[in-house]
Design a protein around this motif. Sequence first.
Motif, PDB file in Angstrom:
ATOM      1  N   LYS A   1       0.842  -1.214   0.000  1.00 10.54           N
ATOM      2  CA  LYS A   1       0.000   0.000   0.000  1.00 10.54           C
ATOM      3  C   LYS A   1       0.866   1.249   0.000  1.00 10.54           C
ATOM      4  CE  LYS A   1      -4.619  -0.550   1.135  1.00 10.54           C
ATOM      5  NZ  LYS A   1      -4.810  -1.975   1.486  1.00 10.54           N
ATOM      6  N   GLU A   2       1.856   1.241   0.892  1.00 13.89           N
ATOM      7  CA  GLU A   2       2.722   2.406   1.067  1.00 13.89           C
ATOM      8  C   GLU A   2       3.423   2.775  -0.241  1.00 13.89           C
ATOM      9  OE1 GLU A   2       2.681   3.898   3.898  1.00 13.89           O
ATOM     10  OE2 GLU A   2       4.492   5.141   4.056  1.00 13.89           O
ATOM     11  N   CYS A   3       3.861   1.767  -0.971  1.00 11.75           N
ATOM     12  CA  CYS A   3       4.593   2.023  -2.213  1.00 11.75           C
ATOM     13  C   CYS A   3       3.666   2.026  -3.427  1.00 11.75           C
ATOM     14  CB  CYS A   3       5.694   0.992  -2.410  1.00 11.75           C
ATOM     15  SG  CYS A   3       6.880   1.007  -1.084  1.00 11.75           S
ATOM     16  N   ASP A   4       2.380   1.907  -3.162  1.00 13.68           N
ATOM     17  CA  ASP A   4       1.378   1.971  -4.225  1.00 13.68           C
ATOM     18  C   ASP A   4       1.625   0.907  -5.306  1.00 13.68           C
ATOM     19  OD1 ASP A   4      -0.875   3.002  -5.286  1.00 13.68           O
ATOM     20  OD2 ASP A   4       0.116   4.620  -6.378  1.00 13.68           O
ATOM     21  N   ILE A   5       1.878  -0.302  -4.879  1.00 12.00           N
ATOM     22  CA  ILE A   5       2.084  -1.377  -5.851  1.00 12.00           C
ATOM     23  C   ILE A   5       1.101  -2.525  -5.600  1.00 12.00           C
ATOM     24  CG2 ILE A   5       4.468  -1.047  -6.623  1.00 12.00           C
ATOM     25  CD1 ILE A   5       5.375  -2.765  -4.286  1.00 12.00           C
ATOM     26  N   ASP A   6       0.038  -2.231  -4.816  1.00 13.81           N
ATOM     27  CA  ASP A   6      -0.892  -3.326  -4.520  1.00 13.81           C
ATOM     28  C   ASP A   6      -1.681  -3.776  -5.752  1.00 13.81           C
ATOM     29  OD1 ASP A   6      -1.929  -0.837  -4.327  1.00 13.81           O
ATOM     30  OD2 ASP A   6      -3.166  -1.187  -2.554  1.00 13.81           O
TER      31      ASP A   6
ATOM     32  N   ALA B   1      10.116  -0.982  -1.739  1.00 15.91           N
ATOM     33  CA  ALA B   1       9.280  -1.758  -0.804  1.00 15.91           C
ATOM     34  C   ALA B   1      10.126  -2.818  -0.104  1.00 15.91           C
ATOM     35  CB  ALA B   1       8.128  -2.413  -1.553  1.00 15.91           C
ATOM     36  N   ASP B   2      11.010  -3.446  -0.859  1.00 16.27           N
ATOM     37  CA  ASP B   2      11.903  -4.454  -0.276  1.00 16.27           C
ATOM     38  C   ASP B   2      12.807  -3.811   0.777  1.00 16.27           C
ATOM     39  OD1 ASP B   2      13.803  -6.399   0.255  1.00 16.27           O
ATOM     40  OD2 ASP B   2      14.874  -6.084  -1.623  1.00 16.27           O
ATOM     41  N   ALA B   3      13.293  -2.602   0.462  1.00 13.80           N
ATOM     42  CA  ALA B   3      14.212  -1.936   1.389  1.00 13.80           C
ATOM     43  C   ALA B   3      13.530  -1.581   2.713  1.00 13.80           C
ATOM     44  CB  ALA B   3      14.791  -0.682   0.744  1.00 13.80           C
ATOM     45  N   ILE B   4      12.193  -1.366   2.684  1.00 13.57           N
ATOM     46  CA  ILE B   4      11.543  -0.954   3.943  1.00 13.57           C
ATOM     47  C   ILE B   4      10.726  -2.080   4.586  1.00 13.57           C
ATOM     48  CG2 ILE B   4      11.431   1.475   3.289  1.00 13.57           C
ATOM     49  CD1 ILE B   4       8.467   1.082   2.653  1.00 13.57           C
TER      50      ILE B   4
END
Lengths: 250, 325
Positions: free
Chosen positions: B126-131, B152-155
């Motif tokens: 959601k945070e990275c808008d890739i859902d 997203a992987d980094a966080i």
Amino acid sequence: MNIFFTLFRRELGGYFSSLNGYVIISSALVLVGACFSDLVVRLNTHPTDMTLPTMFFSSWYFWLIMLLSSPLITMRSFAKEKSNGTYETLMTAPVNDWQVLMSKFCGALFFYAMIWMPVMFSMLILRMYIDNALIVSIPGVFTSYFGVLVVGMLYMAIGCFSSAVTKSQIVAGMLSFTLGMGVFMLGYRSFFENTETNQLVELMSRLSVAAYVEECSRGIIDTRPLLFALTLTFFFLFVTYQVLQRRRWK
Amino acid sequence: MGEEKSDLMIEVKNLTKRYGNVAAISNLNFRVKRGEVVGLLGPNGAGKSTTLKILSTFMAATSGTARVAGYDVFDQSEEVRRRIGYMPENNPLNPDMRVREYLKFRGRLKGLSAVESRRRTDYVLKECDIDDVEYKIIGQLSMGYRRRVGIADAIINDPELIILDEPTLGLDPNQIRTARNLIKKLQGKHTILISSHILHEVEMTCNRVVILRQGKILVSDDTKHLQSIMGQAARVVAEIKAPLEDLKFCWRDFEGIGGVDISASEGDYYRCVLSFKAEISDPREDIFRMVRENNWNLRELTMQRPSLEDVFMYLTREKEEEEDL
């Protein structure tokens, strides 16, 4: 341990997420099946005192498939990660180098074990039809599989090492094939010559992986060659570990 | 434990890395406080990626020390790796995995439990808008999506420090804006270290800048100072139709002017490239007024942002002057 299993599952998944794994398995199955049926036909025409596992595991068919499939299985393990850069993300996660190495090694070994599994089933199925322990003895089938796995461990370790030293899968495959062939050739002469007449040949026969698998197929598990194979396996794994550690050398 | 609570997130002392006889970085010294967003700036080959590789424990330095969250990157590398999220240059991902599967795998690898990893995956998607692409195979995604999967992987493990190596490299302007907004969203929650070779990029996202050149730190200062440097290096281009002598006379008396370069242009126009003194932030309105008062024609008035090279030249010149004194 959790991290090891996560990596192991990913490693095994990697074989089946692309066509590679299926191609290797199906090619090996076709070759093994052809070779196996050929031997069964020969049993009918050429009477022999060898059991079927011995005939199979001392044939050149087996070694051809074995020597060719091992580099194909292992060449991707580190080289692919290095070439597409995921090696960097892998190694900067909180995992240690042994976990990574052992997951790659075990993943490859598991895949290798899967390739040879159908042969064992074929032998057991054959045993159901011919009620003759001289042709197929059930313990013989299991000890053969054990021998194949022990030699497989050595070849997977050689493959992991070859894959860890380069970015190129082709180079990894060639190096692995050459080293694997070298280990096989160690005992090659003793396979044909009388070991009692020549000390050097006798020494080489002790180091022969072919002789070891043949012995296992007769139901004999000798701890000396077993120890030799395990030592060599550990040696290659240890060297691979050092290769992985190299980037942390100052 | 005392070290963990320290205010410093990164502490680099005399860090040197040599490849054979070539020093990729030599004697780097800098500090990053918790919560800061720091840009590591420099042209290709300045040593940015090498520095980040050392900080992310992927590579060992030849000499010097680096500590992340109080832990030595060499001797306590596993502790460091537990606390960082690192996206290497070119953002390598497993192309055969699906986005959700990949993020869960990475979460597990970074020590999250199965439940936690699933929860964090939902969050970062959601945070990275890739859902909307969670079940797509990574190899089939566009560059912009892939970059967001990399971030997203980094966080995924909610790290204390996020290290992003060239997070906007190879993206189109829209994708750059999305990536930049994403990084801005992370500010405040994490300490962030970003490398880039685009000055403007770093200026937009970071509150402090470390500029590297040929493996050495040229300047390490906050972005405001950099902006004042940029102001000094700014240039204005004006194309004016006017008698040459009058034009020269006007520029001579123009307020705050540092230098003028006039060349003839098509249709009796003169192209004036003007540089101004530090106190002048934007002289364009004054230039327009001057042209109007003289009843001249104006067909271009542009303020050029200084390139990284301009800033380098400015800073090097400043340093040389200091040394001469």
